[in-house]
Scaffold this active site. Structure first.
Site, PDB file in Angstrom:
ATOM      1  CG  HIS A   1     -24.819 -13.409 -58.119  1.00 38.15           C
ATOM      2  ND1 HIS A   1     -24.836 -12.988 -56.809  1.00 38.15           N
ATOM      3  CD2 HIS A   1     -25.942 -14.150 -58.259  1.00 38.15           C
ATOM      4  CE1 HIS A   1     -25.915 -13.451 -56.190  1.00 38.15           C
ATOM      5  NE2 HIS A   1     -26.592 -14.155 -57.053  1.00 38.15           N
TER       6      HIS A   1
ATOM      7  N   GLY B   1     -39.184 -24.207 -53.948  1.00 41.68           N
ATOM      8  CA  GLY B   1     -40.104 -23.213 -54.492  1.00 41.68           C
ATOM      9  C   GLY B   1     -40.338 -22.040 -53.577  1.00 41.68           C
TER      10      GLY B   1
ATOM     11  N   PRO C   1     -35.005 -25.212 -54.512  1.00 34.90           N
ATOM     12  CG  PRO C   1     -33.849 -26.724 -53.155  1.00 34.90           C
ATOM     13  CD  PRO C   1     -33.789 -25.309 -53.675  1.00 34.90           C
TER      14      PRO C   1
ATOM     15  CE1 TYR D   1     -27.894 -13.754 -52.729  1.00 37.96           C
ATOM     16  CE2 TYR D   1     -26.848 -15.531 -51.508  1.00 37.96           C
ATOM     17  CZ  TYR D   1     -27.491 -15.074 -52.643  1.00 37.96           C
ATOM     18  OH  TYR D   1     -27.719 -15.937 -53.690  1.00 37.96           O
TER      19      TYR D   1
ATOM     20  CG  PHE E   1     -46.100 -22.982 -52.983  1.00 35.45           C
ATOM     21  CD1 PHE E   1     -47.155 -22.199 -52.555  1.00 35.45           C
ATOM     22  CD2 PHE E   1     -46.384 -24.130 -53.719  1.00 35.45           C
ATOM     23  CE1 PHE E   1     -48.469 -22.550 -52.863  1.00 35.45           C
ATOM     24  CE2 PHE E   1     -47.683 -24.482 -54.026  1.00 35.45           C
ATOM     25  CZ  PHE E   1     -48.724 -23.688 -53.590  1.00 35.45           C
TER      26      PHE E   1
END
Length: 331
Positions: A124, A220, A218, A58, A223
């Site tokens: 990962h 989305g 969790p 990241y 969204f």
């Protein structure tokens, strides 16, 4: 906050964790602010959301550096999970599971995180060129060396609108293989109201073996919070700009899911949000499940942490089970 355990070693964490990735990777770069993110991490720890989930890729590397600034001050308050096994190039990401590399990557993560031990070290992705047992064996040596407390595996699955019982067959095969080398304490995979595929086989596999389940995405990718507007557009570096569920057409088509979450939230009080209902649904899937919502602002961290105190009723869960499945642009 309620506490939950990860793996046979009974490692305790807050029931809701914090995904640190959005602070420096995959989402709109123009909205990433270091000081704001630092405050968000501190707020999570204040609220009992002790699991901080990051990875060396990241940034790359910058996310661990950011988390390390907090750990330097508050190591005892945090449960740090980081990952290795992926290398980021300018236009590509490749897996590297060579034992020597994994050991060097761990040492580098320890330096960036400013700590002498990683609570949960996750693979990962498995390297197709290296037997996963060899990679896992090197990770097990890190546990024996005192650099890592427990090991985890990130699931390999394909996001989709279709529910497929075989979606995580490959991950389960990997898990069976590495369990013969050293115990798996946790599996991280996507799980949400609009991506419930892990419920079919992967979650039961973990539950039967006392393996913790870290529920990634969790909300989305934002969204399910109900704060995104269809057609709003995303910056080019935002992964949602290329996501089949985030075209203007599909965001509009999937609005009934958000409407359903808001309807459930309204029954629990004016202050309860769709996001909190979405997280409470994940928490209701089992005592070994820990949702890890990504956030980079104190406001959202506070809201997410409060979801640990929300208890959905049987009526709520039945109603949510009847929500329409998510649609993507391929459909």
């Amino acid at each position: 906050m309620e506490r939950r355990t990860i793996g046979a070693g009974a490692l305790e964490v807050g029931a809701v964790g914090l995904g640190c990735m959005p602070m420096s990777w995959a989402y709109s770069g123009s909205r990433q602010r270091g000081d704001e993110s630092l405050r968000a991490v501190h707020r999570a720890l204040d609220a009992g959301a002790s699991l901080l989930d990051t990875a060396d890729m990241y940034g790359p590397f910058t996310n661990e550096l950011l988390v390390g600034r907090v750990l330097k001050e508050r190591r005892e308050d945090a449960f740090v999970s980081t990952k290795a096994g992926l290398l980021v190039g300018e236009q590509h990401i490749v897996a590297n599971g060579r034992p020597g590399y994994v050991k060097r990557a761990c040492d580098a993560s320890l330096r960036r995180l400013q700590t002498d031990v990683i609570d949960l070290y996750q693979l990962h992705r498995a390297d197709p060129e290296v037997p996963v047992e060899e990679t896992w064996g090197a990770m097990a040596e890190l546990v024996r060396a005192g650099k890592v407390r427990a090991l985890g595996l990130c699931a390999v699955g394909a996001r989709g609108g279709r529910r497929s019982g075989g979606l995580y067959d490959g991950t389960i095969r990997q898990l069976r293989r590495v369990q013969q080398v050293f115990p798996v304490s946790a599996v991280e995979a996507e799980l949400s109201v609009w991506s419930p595929e892990a419920l079919d086989t992967l979650l039961p596999w973990c539950e039967a073996r006392g393996v913790g389940f870290l529920a990634a995405m969790p909300l989305g990718n934002g969204f399910l919070t109900g704060t995104l507007t269809p057609g709003q557009g995303f910056e080019p570096d935002d992964m949602r700009a290329r996501h089949p569920r985030f075209t203007a057409e599909m965001m509009a088509a999937n609005q009934p899911i958000v409407v359903g979450l808001r309807r459930v939230a309204a029954r629990h009080g004016e202050a309860v949000t769709a996001a909190q209902v979405a997280l409470a649904w994940v928490l209701a899937q089992g005592r070994h499940v820990i949702p890890v919502p990504g956030a980079k602002r104190e406001r959202w961290v506070t809201e997410n942490a409060a979801a640990a105190g929300l208890r959905l009723t049987p009526q709520d869960l039945t109603e949510m089970a009847e929500l329409p499945g998510a649609r993507g642009s391929w459909e």
